[in-house]
Scaffold this active site. Structure first.
Site, PDB file in Angstrom:
ATOM      1  N   GLY A 270       2.427 -42.399 -56.018  1.00  0.00           N
ATOM      2  CA  GLY A 270       3.726 -42.960 -55.663  1.00  0.00           C
ATOM      3  C   GLY A 270       4.339 -42.380 -54.410  1.00  0.00           C
ATOM      4  O   GLY A 270       5.381 -42.852 -53.958  1.00  0.00           O
ATOM      5  N   ASP A 271       3.708 -41.368 -53.816  1.00  0.00           N
ATOM      6  CA  ASP A 271       4.312 -40.714 -52.650  1.00  0.00           C
ATOM      7  C   ASP A 271       3.247 -40.354 -51.614  1.00  0.00           C
ATOM      8  O   ASP A 271       3.051 -39.186 -51.287  1.00  0.00           O
ATOM      9  CB  ASP A 271       5.052 -39.450 -53.121  1.00  0.00           C
ATOM     10  CG  ASP A 271       5.991 -38.900 -52.052  1.00  0.00           C
ATOM     11  OD1 ASP A 271       6.315 -39.645 -51.109  1.00  0.00           O
ATOM     12  OD2 ASP A 271       6.386 -37.728 -52.158  1.00  0.00           O
ATOM     13  N   PRO A 272       2.548 -41.367 -51.063  1.00  0.00           N
ATOM     14  CA  PRO A 272       1.440 -41.075 -50.147  1.00  0.00           C
ATOM     15  C   PRO A 272       1.896 -40.887 -48.698  1.00  0.00           C
ATOM     16  O   PRO A 272       1.381 -41.532 -47.792  1.00  0.00           O
ATOM     17  CB  PRO A 272       0.560 -42.324 -50.290  1.00  0.00           C
ATOM     18  CG  PRO A 272       1.555 -43.419 -50.519  1.00  0.00           C
ATOM     19  CD  PRO A 272       2.687 -42.810 -51.306  1.00  0.00           C
ATOM     20  N   HIS A 273       2.893 -40.010 -48.480  1.00  0.00           N
ATOM     21  CA  HIS A 273       3.339 -39.762 -47.107  1.00  0.00           C
ATOM     22  C   HIS A 273       2.305 -38.879 -46.392  1.00  0.00           C
ATOM     23  O   HIS A 273       1.395 -38.312 -47.029  1.00  0.00           O
ATOM     24  CB  HIS A 273       4.736 -39.138 -47.092  1.00  0.00           C
ATOM     25  CG  HIS A 273       4.849 -37.807 -47.755  1.00  0.00           C
ATOM     26  ND1 HIS A 273       4.315 -36.665 -47.221  1.00  0.00           N
ATOM     27  CD2 HIS A 273       5.439 -37.431 -48.917  1.00  0.00           C
ATOM     28  CE1 HIS A 273       4.575 -35.634 -48.001  1.00  0.00           C
ATOM     29  NE2 HIS A 273       5.243 -36.065 -49.052  1.00  0.00           N
ATOM     30  N   ASN A 276       0.800 -35.707 -47.804  1.00  0.00           N
ATOM     31  CA  ASN A 276       0.054 -35.759 -49.063  1.00  0.00           C
ATOM     32  C   ASN A 276      -1.326 -36.406 -48.918  1.00  0.00           C
ATOM     33  O   ASN A 276      -2.035 -36.580 -49.905  1.00  0.00           O
ATOM     34  CB  ASN A 276       0.848 -36.532 -50.124  1.00  0.00           C
ATOM     35  CG  ASN A 276       2.024 -35.726 -50.644  1.00  0.00           C
ATOM     36  OD1 ASN A 276       2.063 -34.515 -50.494  1.00  0.00           O
ATOM     37  ND2 ASN A 276       2.988 -36.407 -51.233  1.00  0.00           N
TER      38      ASN A 276
END
Length: 561
Positions: A270-273, A276
């Site tokens: 949910g947080d593939p910035h 990451n």
């Protein structure tokens, strides 16, 4: 909470969050009343002052010019109010249905940069939990504050239910419940460890994707120890090129991995910035930080694939109905006004072809739709949207002229052609027939795109594994395996009278035999098919076919009587 389960289409046997649990936790603690009053006053006072500033800006007519300053002020205010509000800011950064775009952009900073806490406190937590070195440590004293804030949130927003139902199609308490459930899940690092194990299982036969091992014997509810990932940040395109990594192959792996998470596994990061996701020197893509993952039910995955099929077939009426099925619209909402808006969005975005399509332009237009209709974006789909936007942004950073859909479409084409799932077989038939007419060109395009996906994936250096058993299993992927598809298609032709008639019509429409089209399709797949292996499988399956034929014949005889 029951409404959330209905939206997901799944049963959740255990959850840390419920309104009753939060209330009991808060009211049973020592000094509960005093804590509630003090915290409530702090929240109302600070938010009240900020709201007064916004009101004053509107009254004096300077609300537009001070937006950047007020957005920064809001971000700092949320940091001062503590972890619950920081998390709320991170969530709002993905909610165009709740907050305007300029504020969203400022709150995105909270997803990568939050105030730290002293190292010594972290070391104390390690000693208390394990007495061992660490990978991640939870912020101290966080849980009591969060329970207190969730109780106050739910109490305060109950006064806004009428407005929320009118604007978003659901009561505001449901939004807090959705937020609270996700927040409490992230507090328990044992859940994150479980998420990592699930990702490891999903990608165990996918060498280009690297998921770090978790050391459960060194981890606990407040600390998490993982394998060290020695990769290159995706914000440094020059370092990636200097390492000799094929950027096109790396991006193809990344997009395919993202789509597998979304459409195949139903469990996605949910947080593939950029902080990451790492590029490994052998061409692998590595993911870290699995505290924020989302789950899509089988029903949700099928509806998303349906939406792709609707887009291909330009069936905007059914696409609008999918919004209700996915929980964007309340059940019973009249979707007819949304149909022309969806058509305009898709035609504007895809009308110029894949070269000009990007998710950011679609999202910008969709945000306008959200403001004009009673659409509420469910939390898991706000994560889907953010995930796609973030990963598209990484692609553009590494290769400014990268075409996301030129990788995504071949993956979807391969899934439609090769996945044995009966639901996907049905979607393939929907794609190949339009208004009862077989689409030869569409079939050819699907095969070409699917072969392109296989070729790009098999050329990745990360697939050149030394382990012979692994390399053997991946040699199969050097070709587009259509064996099951051909077998299923043959069975359909034999047993499904409707499909049989349509295919015969496809071969004879316009009063001519479409032999050339059949030859063109065969030429596309002849190198992909091992005739001997296929013949052997057909012979092995012959008893089942004969049995099914006899059953079909007996059923037809009995039904005639």
């Amino acid at each position: 909470m029951e409404q959330l389960d209905i939206e997901r289409g799944v049963c959740i046997p255990f959850r840390k969050y419920s309104p009753e649990t939060v209330r009991n936790k808060v009211l049973e603690s020592r000094g509960a009343v005093a804590s509630l009053i003090l915290r409530g006053v702090e929240i109302v006072w600070n938010l009240g002052l900020y709201w007064s500033s916004l009101t004053y800006d509107c009254l004096v007519g300077r609300d537009t010019e001070v937006v950047p300053y007020r957005a920064r002020q809001l971000r700092n205010l949320l940091c001062d109010l503590g972890p619950s509000f920081i998390k709320a800011g991170q969530v709002l950064a993905n909610r165009p249905d709740i907050i305007r775009e300029d504020y969203m952009n400022e709150l995105c900073i909270l997803q990568d940069d939050v105030p730290p806490f002293p190292n010594q406190i972290a070391f104390n937590i390690i000693e208390e939990e394990l007495g061992q070195p660490l990978e991640a440590v939870q912020r101290p004293g966080i849980e009591p504050i969060i329970y207190l804030d969730l109780f106050l949130f739910r109490t305060l927003v109950s006064f806004l239910n009428e407005i929320s139902i009118q604007k978003l199609g659901c009561n505001s308490e449901l939004i807090v419940d959705e937020f609270g459930e996700k927040l409490l899940e992230e507090l328990d690092y044992t859940l994150e460890a479980r998420n990592i194990e699930d990702f490891l299982e999903n990608f165990k036969d996918d060498p280009p994707v690297k998921i770090p091992q978790v050391y459960k014997n060194l981890s606990g509810s407040r600390i998490l120890v993982m394998e060290w990932i020695d990769g290159i940040r995706c914000t440094d395109p020059q370092a990636i090129k200097d390492a000799g990594i094929d950027v096109n192959a790396f991006l193809t792996v990344g997009v395919s991995a993202a789509l597998r998470q979304l459409l195949e596994f139903g469990l996605f990061h949910g947080d593939p910035h950029p902080g990451n996701i790492f590029a490994m020197r052998d061409g692998q893509i590595a993911y870290v930080d699995f505290g924020n993952v989302a789950v899509l039910s089988q029903q949700n995955k099928q509806i998303l694939i349906d939406a792709v099929v609707r887009a291909v077939n330009e069936d905007y009426a059914e696409m609008a109905n999918d919004f209700t099925r996915l929980g964007f619209l309340a059940s019973g909402t009249d979707v007819s006004p949304i149909i022309p808006a969806l058509e305009a969005i898709w035609q504007n975005s895809a009308g110029k072809g894949l070269s000009d399509f990007n998710f950011r332009s679609v999202t910008g237009q969709f945000n306008k739709l959200v403001y004009n209709y009673p659409i509420r974006i469910p939390d898991r789909f706000s994560l889907v949207i953010r995930s796609l936007l973030t990963q598209e942004g990484i692609c553009f950073t590494l290769k400014p002229d990268f075409k996301f859909l030129e990788v995504a479409y071949p993956y979807v084409a391969k899934r439609l052609l090769t996945d044995p799932n009966p639901a996907l077989r049905e979607r393939l038939i929907q794609v190949l027939f339009k208004d009862g007419v077989f689409q030869w060109k569409r079939l050819e395009n699907l095969i070409i795109l699917a072969k392109e996906n296989v070729a790009k994936m098999s050329s990745n250096p990360a697939l050149q594994v030394k382990n012979t058993s692994s390399s053997r299993s991946w040699q199969i992927q050097n070709k587009l395996d259509l064996t099951d598809t051909i077998k299923d298609g043959t069975r359909l032709f034999i047993f499904d009278e409707g499909i049989r008639k349509q295919l015969i019509l496809a071969l004879t429409e316009d009063s001519k035999l479409h032999v050339q089209e059949l030859v063109d399709v065969y030429r596309l797949v002849e190198d992909e098919i091992d005739i001997l292996s296929l013949a052997l499988e057909v012979v092995q399956d012959l008893p089942n076919v004969i049995r099914d034929l006899l059953l079909s014949w007996s059923n037809s005889v009995l039904s005639d009587r």
